[in-house]
Design a protein around this motif. Structure first.
Motif, PDB file in Angstrom:
ATOM      1  N   ARG A  66      57.372  80.794 -20.944  1.00  0.00           N
ATOM      2  CA  ARG A  66      57.654  81.771 -19.573  1.00  0.00           C
ATOM      3  C   ARG A  66      58.327  80.803 -18.519  1.00  0.00           C
ATOM      4  O   ARG A  66      59.196  81.117 -18.463  1.00  0.00           O
ATOM      5  CB  ARG A  66      56.084  82.372 -18.857  1.00  0.00           C
ATOM      6  CG  ARG A  66      55.313  82.974 -19.821  1.00  0.00           C
ATOM      7  CD  ARG A  66      55.929  84.405 -19.147  1.00  0.00           C
ATOM      8  NE  ARG A  66      54.533  85.648 -20.185  1.00  0.00           N
ATOM      9  CZ  ARG A  66      54.528  86.329 -19.968  1.00  0.00           C
ATOM     10  NH1 ARG A  66      55.558  87.576 -19.373  1.00  0.00           N
ATOM     11  NH2 ARG A  66      53.892  87.260 -20.708  1.00  0.00           N
ATOM     12  N   THR A  67      58.074  79.227 -18.466  1.00  0.00           N
ATOM     13  CA  THR A  67      58.208  78.459 -18.249  1.00  0.00           C
ATOM     14  C   THR A  67      60.209  78.466 -18.605  1.00  0.00           C
ATOM     15  O   THR A  67      61.056  77.792 -17.934  1.00  0.00           O
ATOM     16  CB  THR A  67      57.990  77.219 -17.807  1.00  0.00           C
ATOM     17  OG1 THR A  67      57.492  76.640 -18.899  1.00  0.00           O
ATOM     18  CG2 THR A  67      56.398  77.501 -16.574  1.00  0.00           C
ATOM     19  N   TYR A  68      60.099  77.814 -19.692  1.00  0.00           N
ATOM     20  CA  TYR A  68      61.033  77.367 -20.386  1.00  0.00           C
ATOM     21  C   TYR A  68      61.937  79.006 -20.527  1.00  0.00           C
ATOM     22  O   TYR A  68      63.426  78.450 -20.824  1.00  0.00           O
ATOM     23  CB  TYR A  68      61.030  77.243 -21.638  1.00  0.00           C
ATOM     24  CG  TYR A  68      60.763  75.493 -22.110  1.00  0.00           C
ATOM     25  CD1 TYR A  68      61.416  74.446 -22.364  1.00  0.00           C
ATOM     26  CD2 TYR A  68      59.272  74.699 -21.943  1.00  0.00           C
ATOM     27  CE1 TYR A  68      60.961  73.570 -22.368  1.00  0.00           C
ATOM     28  CE2 TYR A  68      59.276  73.400 -21.552  1.00  0.00           C
ATOM     29  CZ  TYR A  68      59.755  73.319 -21.859  1.00  0.00           C
ATOM     30  OH  TYR A  68      59.184  71.191 -21.900  1.00  0.00           O
ATOM     31  N   GLU A  97      56.451  66.246 -17.691  1.00  0.00           N
ATOM     32  CA  GLU A  97      56.999  67.960 -18.624  1.00  0.00           C
ATOM     33  C   GLU A  97      56.860  68.777 -17.141  1.00  0.00           C
ATOM     34  O   GLU A  97      58.398  69.201 -16.706  1.00  0.00           O
ATOM     35  CB  GLU A  97      55.954  68.506 -18.682  1.00  0.00           C
ATOM     36  CG  GLU A  97      55.956  70.463 -18.850  1.00  0.00           C
ATOM     37  CD  GLU A  97      57.024  70.026 -20.280  1.00  0.00           C
ATOM     38  OE1 GLU A  97      58.078  71.718 -20.114  1.00  0.00           O
ATOM     39  OE2 GLU A  97      57.006  68.952 -20.942  1.00  0.00           O
ATOM     40  N   VAL A  98      56.315  68.268 -16.080  1.00  0.00           N
ATOM     41  CA  VAL A  98      56.703  69.409 -14.207  1.00  0.00           C
ATOM     42  C   VAL A  98      58.670  68.283 -13.818  1.00  0.00           C
ATOM     43  O   VAL A  98      59.007  68.786 -13.412  1.00  0.00           O
ATOM     44  CB  VAL A  98      55.535  68.405 -13.595  1.00  0.00           C
ATOM     45  CG1 VAL A  98      56.459  69.249 -11.897  1.00  0.00           C
ATOM     46  CG2 VAL A  98      54.426  69.395 -14.159  1.00  0.00           C
ATOM     47  N   LYS A 130      63.823  69.877 -12.513  1.00  0.00           N
ATOM     48  CA  LYS A 130      65.548  68.897 -12.987  1.00  0.00           C
ATOM     49  C   LYS A 130      66.343  70.355 -12.868  1.00  0.00           C
ATOM     50  O   LYS A 130      66.900  70.349 -12.963  1.00  0.00           O
ATOM     51  CB  LYS A 130      65.227  67.398 -13.454  1.00  0.00           C
ATOM     52  CG  LYS A 130      64.689  66.412 -13.340  1.00  0.00           C
ATOM     53  CD  LYS A 130      65.175  64.932 -13.819  1.00  0.00           C
ATOM     54  CE  LYS A 130      65.073  64.081 -12.972  1.00  0.00           C
ATOM     55  NZ  LYS A 130      65.115  62.771 -14.231  1.00  0.00           N
ATOM     56  N   ARG A 131      65.921  70.841 -14.167  1.00  0.00           N
ATOM     57  CA  ARG A 131      66.534  71.620 -14.913  1.00  0.00           C
ATOM     58  C   ARG A 131      66.521  72.882 -14.138  1.00  0.00           C
ATOM     59  O   ARG A 131      66.857  74.247 -14.482  1.00  0.00           O
ATOM     60  CB  ARG A 131      65.828  72.052 -16.001  1.00  0.00           C
ATOM     61  CG  ARG A 131      66.135  70.889 -17.180  1.00  0.00           C
ATOM     62  CD  ARG A 131      65.781  70.367 -17.884  1.00  0.00           C
ATOM     63  NE  ARG A 131      65.969  69.086 -18.465  1.00  0.00           N
ATOM     64  CZ  ARG A 131      66.190  68.291 -17.830  1.00  0.00           C
ATOM     65  NH1 ARG A 131      65.732  68.015 -17.919  1.00  0.00           N
ATOM     66  NH2 ARG A 131      66.509  66.746 -18.852  1.00  0.00           N
ATOM     67  N   ASP A 132      65.517  73.264 -13.254  1.00  0.00           N
ATOM     68  CA  ASP A 132      64.617  74.498 -12.694  1.00  0.00           C
ATOM     69  C   ASP A 132      65.762  74.811 -11.335  1.00  0.00           C
ATOM     70  O   ASP A 132      65.570  75.013  -9.886  1.00  0.00           O
ATOM     71  CB  ASP A 132      63.648  74.728 -12.058  1.00  0.00           C
ATOM     72  CG  ASP A 132      62.982  75.782 -11.898  1.00  0.00           C
ATOM     73  OD1 ASP A 132      64.090  76.863 -11.555  1.00  0.00           O
ATOM     74  OD2 ASP A 132      62.295  75.955 -10.576  1.00  0.00           O
TER      75      ASP A 132
END
Length: 189
Positions: A115-117, A57-58, A63-65
């Protein structure tokens, strides 16, 4: 990165399906995040680097952040300091996923994923969990996962893991004795 962090990352990387390029990227990302003093992050994600599923998940999030909206904080790092992360103790963070917002508010469980998504522009993935009935179900499913995460990933019981971590800390603290000549600086050289 400390040798303990490297060992934790190495342990994860040998048990998961990540190639050498991904390993280097993970280590590079951890170093760049650790050295960054920027407060542009929206969510400080506290994660367990010894959990293979957590690390998948991290990796997905990293990769998307692309705008560095998530600050990734490894609970297993010897340099982890609760005071810098919403006063979340190691044991609390290991029991159930937590994230800290810039105002020091601590969020837990499925709300961390929301929140992260949201931070990386994929908030729609968890949108349905905001609905009353589905939210309750999602929270219950996550709570069952969190309660059994260590066992399901082959890492034993929560209490045993806490004892091992406490023992490791004691060993690390006792191995550095700067009252002896071991830490002395030789000015004659």
């Amino acid at each position: 990165m400390t040798s303990f962090s490297r060992r934790a990352n190495a342990s994860f990387m040998t048990t998961s399906k990540i190639d050498d390029k991904d390993k280097e990227e993970l280590i590079s990302n951890e170093q760049s995040v650790a050295s960054s003093n920027s407060n542009t992050w929206e969510v400080d994600l506290l994660y367990d680097s010894e959990c293979p599923i957590c690390m998948m998940e991290v990796e997905f999030l990293r990769k998307r952040d692309i705008n560095n909206k998530i600050r990734f904080t490894d609970l297993q790092s010897p340099s982890y300091n609760p005071a810098e992360h919403g006063n979340v103790k190691f044991s609390e963070g290991m029991r159930k996923i937590r994230a800290v917002l810039p105002d020091n508010t601590v969020v837990t469980g499925v709300d961390v994923f929301r929140r992260t998504y949201d931070a990386i522009g994929l908030g729609w993935v968890f949108q349905l969990t905001k609905l009353p009935v589905l939210g309750v179900i999602a929270d219950a499913v996550y709570d069952i996962w969190a309660e059994n995460r260590l066992r399901l990933t082959g890492r034993g019981e929560f209490a045993d893991m806490l004892k091992e971590k406490a023992q490791l800390i004691r060993e690390l603290e006792s191995s550095v004795d700067c009252d002896s000549d071991a830490c002395a600086i030789n000015f004659d050289e």
